[in-house]
Design an enzyme around this catalytic site. Structure first.
Site, PDB file in Angstrom:
ATOM      1  N   ASP A 101       0.887  -1.161   0.000  1.00  0.00           N
ATOM      2  CA  ASP A 101       0.000   0.000   0.000  1.00  0.00           C
ATOM      3  C   ASP A 101       0.927   1.212   0.000  1.00  0.00           C
ATOM      4  O   ASP A 101       1.466   1.596   1.040  1.00  0.00           O
ATOM      5  CB  ASP A 101      -0.885   0.006   1.247  1.00  0.00           C
ATOM      6  CG  ASP A 101      -1.756   1.258   1.344  1.00  0.00           C
ATOM      7  OD1 ASP A 101      -2.086   1.838   0.294  1.00  0.00           O
ATOM      8  OD2 ASP A 101      -2.099   1.653   2.475  1.00  0.00           O
TER       9      ASP A 101
ATOM     10  N   GLU B  55      -1.477  -1.515  -4.436  1.00  0.00           N
ATOM     11  CA  GLU B  55      -2.713  -0.736  -4.511  1.00  0.00           C
ATOM     12  C   GLU B  55      -2.487   0.463  -5.420  1.00  0.00           C
ATOM     13  O   GLU B  55      -1.512   1.200  -5.257  1.00  0.00           O
ATOM     14  CB  GLU B  55      -3.139  -0.279  -3.122  1.00  0.00           C
ATOM     15  CG  GLU B  55      -4.487   0.416  -3.127  1.00  0.00           C
ATOM     16  CD  GLU B  55      -4.997   0.741  -1.732  1.00  0.00           C
ATOM     17  OE1 GLU B  55      -5.351   1.916  -1.509  1.00  0.00           O
ATOM     18  OE2 GLU B  55      -5.040  -0.163  -0.882  1.00  0.00           O
TER      19      GLU B  55
ATOM     20  N   ASP C 123      -2.300   0.833   7.590  1.00  0.00           N
ATOM     21  CA  ASP C 123      -1.632   0.831   6.283  1.00  0.00           C
ATOM     22  C   ASP C 123      -0.988  -0.530   6.033  1.00  0.00           C
ATOM     23  O   ASP C 123      -0.946  -1.014   4.908  1.00  0.00           O
ATOM     24  CB  ASP C 123      -0.574   1.935   6.225  1.00  0.00           C
ATOM     25  CG  ASP C 123      -1.190   3.305   6.399  1.00  0.00           C
ATOM     26  OD1 ASP C 123      -1.607   3.891   5.393  1.00  0.00           O
ATOM     27  OD2 ASP C 123      -1.272   3.775   7.552  1.00  0.00           O
TER      28      ASP C 123
END
Length: 183
Positions: A11, A71, A144
């Site tokens: 991410d 992502e 996260d």
């Protein structure tokens, strides 16, 4: 036949980069690691990008993932934030491609859908579902890291499907699939 692979999920972010690793053996996944790279204390945006690149290389050299799931930045109202996220994503992708690890990107909505069945799920819902799926003892303070892990699990769930996301096997493949974007 015993098939085994490791998937690194990322991410990307310029404040916190979350990441998680899963191992897949005979179509069953198990948890390896999740963590985050804290970048708040660095003011120079180029230092942040360098650290993202170096940490991604370190993860690749340590764990030897077979694939990377990342992502994709989503379009928000703040164009500057999206540019920063895009740079962070690009640096992480470049690190993987430089080690010839295939990279696939997924939209946040697709990741949430794969994990919870709801493309509009909250970070907390995604984290709790991952905790249940992978028997995680506790969740990290910042989610996260679980977002990075969610990208890896999403990739596992989408493996073998015809349409998965944008996938690149190396720099040449990236250039071929993005004509006019790379000079």
């Amino acid at each position: 036949m015993n098939t085994e692979k490791i998937i690194l999920g990322i991410d990307p972010g310029t404040t916190i980069m979350g990441f998680g690793l899963i191992k897949v053996v005979n179509k069953k996944m198990s948890f390896l690691q999740l963590n985050e790279l804290q970048l708040q204390k660095y003011e120079d945006p180029y230092v942040k990008l360098k650290l993202i690149f170096e940490r991604t290389i370190e993860l690749i050299d340590t764990w030897h993932p077979d694939e990377i799931a990342i992502e994709a930045p989503f379009f928000g109202k703040n164009v500057q934030s999206m540019l920063k996220l895009g740079r962070a994503q690009g640096v992480a992708m470049a690190a993987g491609l430089s080690r010839e690890v295939p990279v696939t990107e997924y939209s946040p909505k697709k990741i949430k859908m794969a994990i919870t069945g709801n493309g509009n799920a909250s970070k907390e819902q995604v984290a709790r579902m991952l905790q249940s799926l992978l028997a995680l003892k506790e969740l990290p303070k910042n989610l996260d890291a679980t977002d990075g892990l969610a990208a890896a699990v999403c990739h596992f769930y989408n493996s073998g499907r015809v349409e998965i996301g944008k996938s690149y096997s190396g720099w040449e493949a990236f250039v071929k699939q993005n004509p006019g974007k790379v000079k």
